[in-house]
Write an enzyme that holds these catalytic residues in place. Structure first.
Site, PDB file in Angstrom:
ATOM      1  N   ASP A 151       0.860  -1.185   0.000  1.00  0.00           N
ATOM      2  CA  ASP A 151       0.000   0.000   0.000  1.00  0.00           C
ATOM      3  C   ASP A 151       0.899   1.238   0.000  1.00  0.00           C
ATOM      4  O   ASP A 151       2.123   1.121  -0.089  1.00  0.00           O
ATOM      5  CB  ASP A 151      -0.998  -0.030   1.175  1.00  0.00           C
ATOM      6  N   SER A 152       0.290   2.417   0.107  1.00  0.00           N
ATOM      7  CA  SER A 152       1.089   3.639  -0.049  1.00  0.00           C
ATOM      8  C   SER A 152       2.164   3.755   1.034  1.00  0.00           C
ATOM      9  O   SER A 152       3.269   4.223   0.780  1.00  0.00           O
ATOM     10  CB  SER A 152       0.183   4.868  -0.029  1.00  0.00           C
TER      11      SER A 152
END
Lengths: 415, 78
Positions: B36-37
């Site tokens: 994810d980010s």
């Protein structure tokens, strides 16, 4: 508006006495100490070299490698305990409206190990702030209820409670009150703590709060004993499922007992010392009993805060005598911290579990490690010293008091 | 495989908890490797530490695959 009734339908635990509810309870009843030399870090320069750790804990037994890196150990304990409690209550079965299930979780400190590791890493560098993007979301004290909600899709009220050693009692009290008000059908509640590291032990040592009985760790936690010299740190996670009574009955859930009261007060006195006359402690028990009009004479068992500190044990005893009068001599009192150590923010959860299982099994777990009476404590009270006592337990009360002067009590009653 | 490529892959295996065989040059951190980010930010920081470089944010945005990371570091590492 008529308030709803609240019952306990699930339990989960990972504690210094075992990695399940059953194992923890068996050891509580058998008077087993969870105290031992600290295995997790080098204590050679520390005043206190022992604690009640969760023994042989390997996160890889519970989480994959990627998850472990994103979860502080306090959140790992939370997820493990919640997982057991949800399974016990069958709260992840079909037909449960996930929008009507909340999570309220207590921790005194949150991810102190994560904070320590990141700060040490930063100090070793050249000042460039290369802090992990997971530093904040691993550390913060509300992330455990967040993780639990994400795992099960529970979209009801969700937050953490922080009141030092009363934290998880406040969590249970909030869950109870919100169900009474009809704000949700059920809550995953409880608490977890994991502060047995250099910062936690060093910090409490500086406050002179910890026992330094390094030559005999297993008898160091000795509440109400003349030789008590401070508390023994514990760690772990304990979860309770609280559920609205009709909801539990409608789905045929197993019901442990009813929650019939929650009290919360402050001492407004001192950072760490209890009020010498136990004023806040007295009022919190009175308030908890008042919720459902429980007469003090109905109480069979008090699981006391009883941390094994010189002042706290005296103040709590005074408060109990004032609230219960002559009945104080008829009820059973015990401090299970003599076995589990002090789980700090998870103390209220593990001690509520002890109350609930005392009601279910009609047995009061003991206060172990009593060697010499303290003339400042009324030893005519029944502290359930040495061995568990069989007794019909219909109503049980759990006290917790936190640094900052926070007091919280909950009352459980056989259905 | 270059020294840089093997060190980059080792970081990705460690941080993302993926199998080494999945870490192909064309593999995207977010689409193929489950990042994810925040994972992506962490990877960039680990590359910076490992290779003692600073990757500006506007450059980091262009590093989306294993191959992107290897070529950026090969060009910029001292």
């Amino acid at each position: 508006m008529e308030l709803k009734r609240v019952v306990v339908t699930g339990l989960g635990a990972i504690t210094p006495l075992g990695k399940t509810v059953e194992e923890t309870w068996t050891n509580l009843v058998n008077g087993v100490s969870g105290s031992a030399p600290i295995a997790r870090f080098d204590t050679s320069k520390f005043k206190t070299k022992f604690a009640c750790e969760v023994k042989d804990y390997d996160p890889k037994e519970y989480f994959d490698r990627k998850e472990v890196r994103k979860l502080d150990i306090y959140a790992q304990f939370a997820l493990i305990a919640a997982d057991q409690a949800v399974a016990d209550a069958e709260l992840d079965s079909e037909g449960i409206d996930q929008n009507e299930v909340g999570v309220i979780w207590g921790t005194g400190i949150g991810g102190i190990k994560t904070f320590l590791d990141e700060a040490v890493d930063y100090a070793k560098g050249d000042g460039t702030p290369r802090l992990s993007p997971f530093f904040i979301p691993k550390m913060i004290a509300d992330i455990a209820p967040g993780h639990i909600s994400m795992k099960y899709g529970y979209r009801g009220p969700n937050f953490g409670t922080v009141s030092a050693c009363a934290s998880s009692t406040n969590a249970i009290g909030e869950a109870y009150n919100l169900i009474r008000l009809g704000k949700a059908n059920a809550f995953v509640t409880g608490g977890s703590e994991a502060a047995i590291n250099e910062a936690g032990v060093g910090g409490f040592n500086s406050m002179q709060a910890l026992s330094t009985r390094n030559d005999d760790p297993q008898t160091a936690s000795r509440p109400f004993d003349k030789g008590r010299d401070g508390f023994v740190m514990g760690e772990g996670g304990v979860s309770l499922i609280l559920e609205e009574y009709e909801h539990a009955v409608a789905r045929g859930a197993k019901i442990y007992c009813e929650v019939v009261g929650a009290g919360m007060t402050a001492d407004a006195h001192h950072l760490t010392a209890p009020h010498p006359e136990g004023l806040g402690a007295k009022r919190v028990m009175v308030n908890a009993l008042k919720d459902n009009g429980i007469d003090p004479s109905e109480v069979d068992y008090i699981n006391v805060h009883g941390t094994s500190t010189p002042l706290g044990d005296i103040a709590e005893t005074k408060a109990i005598k004032e609230v219960f009068g002559d009945h104080a001599y008829k009820l059973n009192i015990s401090s299970t911290k003599s076995m589990t150590g002090h789980l700090l923010g998870a103390a209220g959860a593990i001690e509520s579990m002890a109350c609930i299982l005392a009601i279910n099994n009609d047995i009061v777990p003991p206060t172990i490690n009593h060697f010499e009476d303290d003339p400042d404590i009324d030893n005519k009270l029944n502290f359930t010293f040495h061995k568990a006592q069989e007794r019909k337990v219909k109503v049980a009360l759990s006290n917790t008091f936190g640094f900052g002067g926070h007091n919280a009590s909950v009352v459980f009653k056989a259905l | 495989m270059s020294d840089i490529a093997s060190r980059v892959k080792a970081i990705i295996v460690d941080k993302l908890g993926v199998d080494e065989t999945e870490v192909a040059p064309e593999a995207s951190f977010t689409n193929d490797l489950g990042a994810d980010s925040l994972d992506t930010v962490e990877l960039i920081m680990e590359f910076e530490k490992e290779f003692n470089i600073a990757i500006p944010d506007d450059q980091a945005e262009n590093i989306g695959t294993v191959g992107d990371a290897i070529s950026y570091i090969e060009e910029n590492a001292k």
